[in-house]
Design a protein around this motif. Structure first.
Motif, mmCIF file in Angstrom:
data_model
loop_
_atom_site.group_PDB
_atom_site.id
_atom_site.type_symbol
_atom_site.label_atom_id
_atom_site.label_comp_id
_atom_site.label_asym_id
_atom_site.label_seq_id
_atom_site.Cartn_x
_atom_site.Cartn_y
_atom_site.Cartn_z
ATOM 1 N N GLU A 75 1.675 2.255 -1.380
ATOM 2 C CA GLU A 75 0.922 2.804 -0.243
ATOM 3 C C GLU A 75 1.815 3.759 0.553
ATOM 4 O O GLU A 75 2.826 3.369 1.121
ATOM 5 N N SER A 76 1.402 5.010 0.603
ATOM 6 C CA SER A 76 2.260 6.076 1.118
ATOM 7 C C SER A 76 2.743 5.846 2.548
ATOM 8 O O SER A 76 3.921 6.079 2.850
ATOM 9 N N SER A 77 1.867 5.399 3.433
ATOM 10 C CA SER A 77 2.306 5.179 4.817
ATOM 11 C C SER A 77 3.297 4.032 4.908
ATOM 12 O O SER A 77 4.242 4.076 5.707
ATOM 13 N N VAL A 78 3.086 3.008 4.091
ATOM 14 C CA VAL A 78 4.024 1.885 4.047
ATOM 15 C C VAL A 78 5.360 2.349 3.476
ATOM 16 O O VAL A 78 6.433 1.987 3.984
ATOM 17 N N ASP A 113 12.108 4.922 6.353
ATOM 18 C CA ASP A 113 12.718 5.146 7.655
ATOM 19 C C ASP A 113 13.447 3.901 8.152
ATOM 20 O O ASP A 113 14.502 4.001 8.780
ATOM 21 N N ASP A 114 12.907 2.734 7.861
ATOM 22 C CA ASP A 114 13.572 1.484 8.255
ATOM 23 C C ASP A 114 14.854 1.254 7.458
ATOM 24 O O ASP A 114 15.836 0.722 7.972
ATOM 25 N N THR A 115 14.832 1.637 6.185
ATOM 26 C CA THR A 115 15.954 1.349 5.296
ATOM 27 C C THR A 115 17.095 2.341 5.483
ATOM 28 O O THR A 115 18.273 1.961 5.441
ATOM 29 N N PHE A 116 16.752 3.589 5.673
ATOM 30 C CA PHE A 116 17.744 4.649 5.815
ATOM 31 C C PHE A 116 17.623 5.215 7.224
ATOM 32 O O PHE A 116 16.745 6.030 7.512
ATOM 33 N N TRP A 128 -2.332 7.735 13.876
ATOM 34 C CA TRP A 128 -2.545 9.014 13.202
ATOM 35 C C TRP A 128 -2.390 8.859 11.690
ATOM 36 O O TRP A 128 -3.151 9.455 10.917
ATOM 37 N N CYS A 129 -1.421 8.060 11.247
ATOM 38 C CA CYS A 129 -1.256 7.824 9.804
ATOM 39 C C CYS A 129 -2.450 7.061 9.247
ATOM 40 O O CYS A 129 -2.930 7.359 8.142
ATOM 41 N N LYS A 130 -2.941 6.097 9.993
ATOM 42 C CA LYS A 130 -4.120 5.334 9.579
ATOM 43 C C LYS A 130 -5.341 6.258 9.474
ATOM 44 O O LYS A 130 -6.136 6.169 8.532
ATOM 45 N N TYR A 131 -5.468 7.161 10.448
ATOM 46 C CA TYR A 131 -6.581 8.115 10.436
ATOM 47 C C TYR A 131 -6.502 9.023 9.211
ATOM 48 O O TYR A 131 -7.524 9.327 8.582
ATOM 49 N N PHE A 132 -5.294 9.450 8.861
ATOM 50 C CA PHE A 132 -5.145 10.266 7.652
ATOM 51 C C PHE A 132 -5.588 9.474 6.420
ATOM 52 O O PHE A 132 -6.351 9.977 5.585
ATOM 53 N N ASP A 133 -5.120 8.234 6.311
ATOM 54 C CA ASP A 133 -5.397 7.435 5.127
ATOM 55 C C ASP A 133 -6.874 7.057 5.007
ATOM 56 O O ASP A 133 -7.434 7.045 3.905
ATOM 57 N N GLU A 134 -7.495 6.758 6.133
ATOM 58 C CA GLU A 134 -8.851 6.210 6.110
ATOM 59 C C GLU A 134 -9.950 7.248 6.331
ATOM 60 O O GLU A 134 -11.100 6.998 5.977
ATOM 61 N N VAL A 135 -9.603 8.391 6.907
ATOM 62 C CA VAL A 135 -10.612 9.412 7.197
ATOM 63 C C VAL A 135 -10.298 10.723 6.484
ATOM 64 O O VAL A 135 -11.123 11.254 5.737
ATOM 65 N N VAL A 136 -9.096 11.255 6.696
ATOM 66 C CA VAL A 136 -8.783 12.582 6.163
ATOM 67 C C VAL A 136 -8.746 12.582 4.637
ATOM 68 O O VAL A 136 -9.390 13.425 3.990
ATOM 69 N N HIS A 137 -8.014 11.651 4.056
ATOM 70 C CA HIS A 137 -7.899 11.621 2.601
ATOM 71 C C HIS A 137 -9.253 11.434 1.919
ATOM 72 O O HIS A 137 -9.595 12.196 1.000
#
Length: 269
Positions: free
Chosen positions: A71-74, A80-83, A102-111
């Motif tokens: 999952e791209s957002s994950v 970012d957490d790791t590095f 905003w990331c959720k909106y991209f995944d659930e609406v925009v895509h």
């Protein structure tokens, strides 16, 4: 002592929206990674080896220290957490929440909104003359029945212009939502460029490829943001070369679409 390079492998397709998001993150954080292309148009994401890696049958998938992250957002938050260097997550709790929304909106609406435009204007060209039994052999293992059915509808049918227009009008609503935010602040979460802005680079790239960048012209408030997004080195680094892309929309189809949308080709801003 020489610093050990991170061992990252990304399974992706170059013209996948969600893969684009992760490549932007990797580029922004200047991380080295190995590319493993999964060619969606050849249904390599439905092959047994890939389904073992990601049973959802979608790209991208990241391998780090022999562990799989999907999952791209994950994936982007994981990176970012790791590095920690060059963080793309803003510092305040409110901005973090905004970024995730905003990331959720991209995944659930925009895509999902871009999907019918991509299917009808680009993917259709590969499948419209395919025999139905040939396509069925390719999609029968798809773990998402709705996507399998979308491929079936491409065979032996004409371009669904109405589906394209409906989706384009929903993208207009997305652009207006972006404009409302960006007329008040430089980035989607406030004063910090973040994973939210990185995600929407994929929208910018796909509208360019669909020859519908003219839709941005209707929201001049986003012009400066668009220029700054496209000026970032990560944008170019994430983009595939033409030979790795889906075919461009056919001119006669795009003429009909743009006429219906009253969409001109003036640059945004």
């Amino acid at each position: 002592m020489k610093k050990t390079k991170p061992e990252l492998t990304l399974y992706h397709d170059w013209d996948s929206l969600m893969s684009f998001k992760v490549r932007v993150c990797l580029a922004e954080k200047e991380l080295e990674w190995q590319s493993r292309r999964v060619i969606l148009r050849n249904f390599e994401h439905l092959q047994p080896d890939y389904l073992k890696l990601n049973p959802a049958g979608v790209v991208p998938a990241l391998i780090h220290n022999n562990r799989v992250v999907t999952e791209s957002s994950v994936i982007n938050e994981y990176l970012d957490d790791t590095f920690k260097a060059k963080s793309l997550i803003p510092p305040s709790a409110h901005e973090k929440a905004s970024m995730r929304l905003w990331c959720k909106y991209f995944d659930e609406v925009v895509h999902p909104t871009l999907r019918p435009m991509t299917f009808e204007l680009m993917i259709r060209q590969r499948f419209r003359d395919m025999q139905k039994h040939t396509l069925e052999q390719l999609v029968r293992a798809h773990p998402m029945p709705d996507r399998a059915q979308a491929f079936r509808k491409l065979v032996g049918t004409d371009t669904d212009i109405e589906a394209v227009i409906e989706a384009a009008n929903r993208i207009r609503e997305v652009i207006q939502k972006l404009a409302t935010t960006l007329q008040q602040q430089p980035w989607l979460t406030g004063i910090h460029y973040s994973l939210a802005d990185a995600a929407y680079m994929a929208l910018v790239d796909r509208l360019q490829r669909l020859q519908l960048s003219c839709l941005w012209q209707e929201a001049p408030q986003v012009g400066d943001w668009l220029e700054r997004l496209q000026a970032r080195p990560a944008f170019k680094q994430a983009q595939p070369s033409d030979n790795l892309r889906m075919p461009s929309p056919e001119p006669h189809i795009m003429a009909q679409v743009k006429q219906r949308l009253l969409c001109d080709d003036k640059p945004p801003g």
